[in-house]
Design a protein around this motif. Structure first.
Motif, PDB file in Angstrom:
ATOM      1  N   MET A 279       0.822  -1.204   0.000  1.00  0.00           N
ATOM      2  CA  MET A 279       0.000   0.000   0.000  1.00  0.00           C
ATOM      3  C   MET A 279       0.856   1.254   0.000  1.00  0.00           C
ATOM      4  SD  MET A 279      -3.122  -0.813  -0.295  1.00  0.00           S
ATOM      5  CE  MET A 279      -3.755   0.842  -0.031  1.00  0.00           C
ATOM      6  N   TYR A 280       1.928   1.226   0.747  1.00  0.00           N
ATOM      7  CA  TYR A 280       2.834   2.381   0.784  1.00  0.00           C
ATOM      8  C   TYR A 280       3.397   2.653  -0.619  1.00  0.00           C
ATOM      9  CZ  TYR A 280       7.006   5.160   1.638  1.00  0.00           C
ATOM     10  OH  TYR A 280       7.969   6.132   1.585  1.00  0.00           O
ATOM     11  N   LYS A 281       3.816   1.608  -1.296  1.00  0.00           N
ATOM     12  CA  LYS A 281       4.368   1.773  -2.643  1.00  0.00           C
ATOM     13  C   LYS A 281       3.293   2.252  -3.611  1.00  0.00           C
ATOM     14  CE  LYS A 281       7.984  -1.750  -2.168  1.00  0.00           C
ATOM     15  NZ  LYS A 281       8.474  -3.076  -2.636  1.00  0.00           N
ATOM     16  N   PHE A 282       2.097   1.690  -3.498  1.00  0.00           N
ATOM     17  CA  PHE A 282       0.986   2.054  -4.371  1.00  0.00           C
ATOM     18  C   PHE A 282       0.599   3.521  -4.190  1.00  0.00           C
ATOM     19  CE2 PHE A 282      -3.733   2.456  -4.513  1.00  0.00           C
ATOM     20  CZ  PHE A 282      -3.912   2.310  -5.879  1.00  0.00           C
ATOM     21  N   GLN A 283       0.398   3.943  -2.959  1.00  0.00           N
ATOM     22  CA  GLN A 283      -0.020   5.318  -2.698  1.00  0.00           C
ATOM     23  C   GLN A 283       1.092   6.314  -3.025  1.00  0.00           C
ATOM     24  OE1 GLN A 283      -1.294   4.554   1.314  1.00  0.00           O
ATOM     25  NE2 GLN A 283      -3.418   4.197   0.714  1.00  0.00           N
ATOM     26  N   SER A 284       2.341   5.914  -2.808  1.00  0.00           N
ATOM     27  CA  SER A 284       3.461   6.784  -3.158  1.00  0.00           C
ATOM     28  C   SER A 284       3.577   6.952  -4.667  1.00  0.00           C
ATOM     29  CB  SER A 284       4.770   6.211  -2.599  1.00  0.00           C
ATOM     30  OG  SER A 284       4.747   6.168  -1.192  1.00  0.00           O
ATOM     31  N   ARG A 285       3.263   5.893  -5.395  1.00  0.00           N
ATOM     32  CA  ARG A 285       3.349   5.945  -6.860  1.00  0.00           C
ATOM     33  C   ARG A 285       2.242   6.800  -7.465  1.00  0.00           C
ATOM     34  NH1 ARG A 285       1.093   2.735 -10.909  1.00  0.00           N
ATOM     35  NH2 ARG A 285       0.299   1.202  -9.419  1.00  0.00           N
ATOM     36  N   LEU A 286       1.047   6.713  -6.913  1.00  0.00           N
ATOM     37  CA  LEU A 286      -0.092   7.406  -7.499  1.00  0.00           C
ATOM     38  C   LEU A 286      -0.239   8.848  -7.017  1.00  0.00           C
ATOM     39  CD1 LEU A 286      -0.866   4.557  -8.523  1.00  0.00           C
ATOM     40  CD2 LEU A 286      -3.237   5.126  -7.971  1.00  0.00           C
ATOM     41  N   ASN A 287       0.272   9.154  -5.843  1.00  0.00           N
ATOM     42  CA  ASN A 287      -0.014  10.456  -5.244  1.00  0.00           C
ATOM     43  C   ASN A 287       1.215  11.360  -5.201  1.00  0.00           C
ATOM     44  OD1 ASN A 287      -2.618   9.576  -4.852  1.00  0.00           O
ATOM     45  ND2 ASN A 287      -2.328   9.020  -2.720  1.00  0.00           N
ATOM     46  N   SER A 288       1.085  12.524  -5.791  1.00  0.00           N
ATOM     47  CA  SER A 288       2.161  13.507  -5.832  1.00  0.00           C
ATOM     48  C   SER A 288       2.508  13.989  -4.419  1.00  0.00           C
ATOM     49  CB  SER A 288       1.733  14.693  -6.689  1.00  0.00           C
ATOM     50  OG  SER A 288       2.485  15.846  -6.394  1.00  0.00           O
ATOM     51  N   LYS A 289       3.787  13.981  -4.090  1.00  0.00           N
ATOM     52  CA  LYS A 289       4.221  14.432  -2.769  1.00  0.00           C
ATOM     53  C   LYS A 289       3.876  15.901  -2.535  1.00  0.00           C
ATOM     54  CE  LYS A 289       8.066  11.196  -2.098  1.00  0.00           C
ATOM     55  NZ  LYS A 289       9.542  11.081  -1.889  1.00  0.00           N
ATOM     56  N   GLU A 290       3.928  16.685  -3.589  1.00  0.00           N
ATOM     57  CA  GLU A 290       3.622  18.106  -3.446  1.00  0.00           C
ATOM     58  C   GLU A 290       2.131  18.340  -3.206  1.00  0.00           C
ATOM     59  OE1 GLU A 290       5.390  16.823  -6.006  1.00  0.00           O
ATOM     60  OE2 GLU A 290       7.364  17.397  -5.208  1.00  0.00           O
ATOM     61  N   SER A 291       1.284  17.534  -3.836  1.00  0.00           N
ATOM     62  CA  SER A 291      -0.158  17.785  -3.794  1.00  0.00           C
ATOM     63  C   SER A 291      -0.873  17.145  -2.607  1.00  0.00           C
ATOM     64  CB  SER A 291      -0.804  17.300  -5.101  1.00  0.00           C
ATOM     65  OG  SER A 291      -0.279  18.013  -6.199  1.00  0.00           O
ATOM     66  N   ILE A 292      -0.234  16.194  -1.929  1.00  0.00           N
ATOM     67  CA  ILE A 292      -0.918  15.552  -0.789  1.00  0.00           C
ATOM     68  C   ILE A 292      -1.100  16.523   0.373  1.00  0.00           C
ATOM     69  CG2 ILE A 292      -0.158  13.214  -1.370  1.00  0.00           C
ATOM     70  CD1 ILE A 292       1.964  13.444   0.801  1.00  0.00           C
ATOM     71  N   ALA A 293      -0.465  17.696   0.295  1.00  0.00           N
ATOM     72  CA  ALA A 293      -0.645  18.705   1.343  1.00  0.00           C
ATOM     73  C   ALA A 293      -2.111  19.110   1.476  1.00  0.00           C
ATOM     74  CB  ALA A 293       0.209  19.933   1.054  1.00  0.00           C
ATOM     75  N   PHE A 294      -2.867  19.024   0.384  1.00  0.00           N
ATOM     76  CA  PHE A 294      -4.292  19.370   0.434  1.00  0.00           C
ATOM     77  C   PHE A 294      -5.079  18.388   1.307  1.00  0.00           C
ATOM     78  CE2 PHE A 294      -3.223  21.333  -3.743  1.00  0.00           C
ATOM     79  CZ  PHE A 294      -3.548  22.641  -3.409  1.00  0.00           C
TER      80      PHE A 294
END
Length: 342
Positions: A76-91
């Motif tokens: 799950m960590y790899k999946f969510q890291s791959r799909l979700n931009s580190k910059e945009s998860i701030a929202f």
């Protein structure tokens, strides 16, 4: 990587609870504790399943073919890291940012303390005249950094919040880092009748897929047990929802594997849950489909949705949504879905 993940398990595991689970499973499965521990380690080594999830997901009752379908925390960590931009998860990591970005989907009134003072807060109270407030830390996670306050009004312009005058309360809120204050939301009367201690929330996971703009996984609903939060990790209950009809499906699930798995009624009110139709269900999925595309750089989100008398409203979005809640409630593994997303 496997060795590091193994030592990570020692860091995050509550070994007091783990020991209790081992004793419970040894008794109900008529096995020795050594046999239970051995099987737990086997599941970890072969499927990367955490020590705790071995018990929460009842791996001790599952054949190998079912075990292989479950998604590990590492996957799950790899999946969510791959799909979700580190910059945009701030929202999604900060509730203030979330409220501002998704304001059109939020139906209740709220007050953000940034650059505001007690007089601003007083004006907001006069305009909204709430009976209760929920004060929050905007970066709080999993039900933490949250407190409820009753509001009384002695005359037109004087309020007491939690028994405190406004100056005292506002100083208290700032000291506690409560930078987001919500009017206490009234859920739909039918849900309130079933579970009155806290808001019941839907958890709906969306995935923005290249082959299908918005894929929505099977939904579920969480309700409180005897607490003022519905959190599944703090003793709440969860049930699957039929995505077509909005009806609650059997059975009621607790996270703790020692709790009953045959209940069909709310543990506090005794109201029948199975077959209950979520109000305004026809409005829920279209709202999620729209919300999922507001920040397309975050391709997978676990949305928390509340149902008011006027319709659905977003409460929160989780870029690192919990797979254990999903797999426990739906009694199926997520690995085939996770590995199919491009």
């Amino acid at each position: 990587m496997k060795i590091l993940y193994f030592f990570y398990q020692f860091k995050v595991t509550d070994f007091g609870k783990l020991q209790a689970f081992i004793s419970y499973v040894a008794k109900v499965m008529n096995k020795s504790k050594v046999a239970v521990i051995t099987d737990m380690l086997k599941a970890f080594w072969k499927h990367n399943i955490s020590f705790s999830d071995y018990f929460y997901l009842e791996f001790y009752n599952r054949p190998e073919v079912e075990r292989s379908n479950h998604a590990s925390t590492l996957l799950m960590y790899k999946f969510q890291s791959r799909l979700n931009s580190k910059e945009s998860i701030a929202f999604f990591r900060n509730k203030k940012a979330f409220y501002k970005k998704f304001d059109k989907f939020i139906k209740h009134n709220y007050f953000i303390t940034d650059d505001k003072n007690v007089e601003d807060f007083k004006i907001w109270l006069i305009e909204n005249n709430p009976n209760a407030l929920m004060a929050k830390q905007s970066n709080g996670q999993a039900g933490s950094g949250l407190e409820k306050f009753e509001v009384t009004r002695s005359n037109k312009d004087d309020f007491l919040v939690g028994g405190k005058d406004l100056n005292t309360f506002y100083s208290y809120a700032l000291n506690k880092k409560y930078d987001l204050i919500d009017t206490f939301i009234e859920q739909h009367p039918l849900l309130q009748e079933i579970s009155p201690n806290a808001l019941s929330t839907l958890r709906i996971v969306s995935i923005v897929d290249k082959s299908n703009p918005v894929k929505i996984l099977k939904p579920l609903v969480r309700m409180s047990n005897d607490s003022f939060v519905d959190n599944f990790h703090q003793g709440g209950i969860a049930m699957a929802i039929d995505p077509e009809t909005g009806n609650i499906l059997a059975p009621v699930f607790f996270k703790d594997p020692r709790k009953s798995k045959t209940e069909t009624q709310h543990p506090v009110t005794g109201k029948t849950l199975i077959g209950f139709k979520i109000p305004h269900w026809e409005l829920v999925m279209p709202m999620i489909e729209q919300a999922a595309l507001v920040v397309p750089e975050v391709r997978t989100v676990g949305w928390d949705v509340l149902i008011t008398k006027d319709g659905p409203s977003l409460l929160e979005g989780n870029d690192n949504w919990d797979k254990t809640l999903y797999e426990k409630t739906h009694q199926e593994g997520l690995k085939p879905v996770i590995t199919s997303i491009k």
